[in-house]
Scaffold this motif. Structure first.
Motif, short mmCIF file in Angstrom:
data_model
loop_
_atom_site.label_atom_id
_atom_site.label_comp_id
_atom_site.label_asym_id
_atom_site.label_seq_id
_atom_site.Cartn_x
_atom_site.Cartn_y
_atom_site.Cartn_z
N UNK A 77 0.80 -1.22 0.00
CA UNK A 77 0.00 0.00 0.00
C UNK A 77 0.83 1.27 0.00
N UNK A 78 2.05 1.19 -0.52
CA UNK A 78 2.92 2.36 -0.57
C UNK A 78 2.47 3.31 -1.68
N UNK A 79 2.62 4.58 -1.44
CA UNK A 79 2.27 5.59 -2.44
C UNK A 79 3.30 5.55 -3.58
N UNK A 80 2.88 5.88 -4.80
CA UNK A 80 3.83 5.90 -5.91
C UNK A 80 4.93 6.94 -5.66
N UNK A 81 6.09 6.66 -6.17
CA UNK A 81 7.22 7.57 -5.99
C UNK A 81 7.09 8.80 -6.88
N UNK A 82 7.63 9.90 -6.40
CA UNK A 82 7.64 11.14 -7.18
C UNK A 82 9.04 11.44 -7.70
N UNK A 83 9.93 10.45 -7.69
CA UNK A 83 11.30 10.67 -8.13
C UNK A 83 11.37 11.00 -9.63
N UNK A 84 10.44 10.49 -10.42
CA UNK A 84 10.45 10.80 -11.85
C UNK A 84 10.22 12.29 -12.10
N UNK A 85 9.39 12.91 -11.28
CA UNK A 85 9.15 14.35 -11.42
C UNK A 85 10.43 15.12 -11.11
N UNK A 86 11.12 14.71 -10.05
CA UNK A 86 12.37 15.40 -9.71
C UNK A 86 13.41 15.18 -10.79
N UNK A 87 13.45 13.98 -11.39
CA UNK A 87 14.41 13.73 -12.47
C UNK A 87 14.14 14.68 -13.64
N UNK A 88 12.87 14.88 -13.98
CA UNK A 88 12.52 15.80 -15.05
C UNK A 88 12.96 17.22 -14.71
N UNK A 89 12.69 17.66 -13.48
CA UNK A 89 13.08 19.00 -13.07
C UNK A 89 14.61 19.17 -13.06
N UNK A 90 15.33 18.13 -12.64
CA UNK A 90 16.79 18.19 -12.66
C UNK A 90 17.30 18.26 -14.10
#
Length: 175
Positions: free
Chosen positions: A48-61
């Motif tokens: 039941x873990x929430x999806x990661x938001x690391x892809x958004x940060x990768x795009x911003x980086x």
């Protein structure tokens, strides 16, 4: 420093672990952590873990890297020290942009990759010289461990975990 009890249930098969996680969650018990020797597909959803938001940060980086490389190529080749190289005009960044594409690409990837690694380490709290938090060394080889906090329901949890196919159940004090 407060201590509390947790149950460590060990499993020797990832399919049995997945079924156990689903059954424990169906009984409305909170699973604190699951330790596995390799990534188990679908375990994050089962927990039941929430999806990661690391892809958004990768795009911003990546966008940051593109912006820095655009500024760098403009500053070094147009504003600071314009040079006539191969007859290319040195007064317009847009007319020279095809020559800058490799720099734009490489710095975009450089910023995205390096800042993602730093973000991952900070988010995971993996600092240099950090002590390992693995409760059982067998989880790095061939066993799977489910950690569940005990809240006055130790016997009920033990019975539930035995019915899920746990090969070993231990109650330990967690610091």
């Amino acid at each position: 420093m407060s201590t509390n009890k947790v149950i460590h249930a060990l499993y020797n098969d990832d399919d049995i672990l997945m079924d156990a996680v689903k059954k424990v969650r169906a009984e409305h018990h909170h699973i604190e952590e699951v330790f596995t020797p390799f990534p188990v597909h679908g375990l994050d959803k089962a927990l039941g873990l929430a999806p990661t938001r690391l892809a958004i940060t990768a795009f911003l980086y990546g966008i940051t890297g593109t912006a820095v490389s655009t500024w760098l190529t403009w500053y070094t080749m147009i504003a600071d020290w314009p040079q006539d190289i191969g007859g290319k005009p040195s007064f317009s960044w847009l007319e020279n942009m095809p020559a800058f594409v490799p720099i734009l690409f490489e710095l975009t990837v450089f910023f995205a990759a390096h800042l993602m690694v730093i973000t991952f380490f900070m988010r995971s709290r993996l600092w240099p010289f950090k002590e390992a938090e693995n409760p059982d060394p067998r989880t790095t080889d061939d066993h799977f461990l489910m950690e569940i906090p005990v809240e006055g329901n130790e016997d009920e949890l033990k019975a539930l975990l035995e019915s899920t196919g746990a090969v070993e159940i231990n109650v330990v004090e967690k610091h």
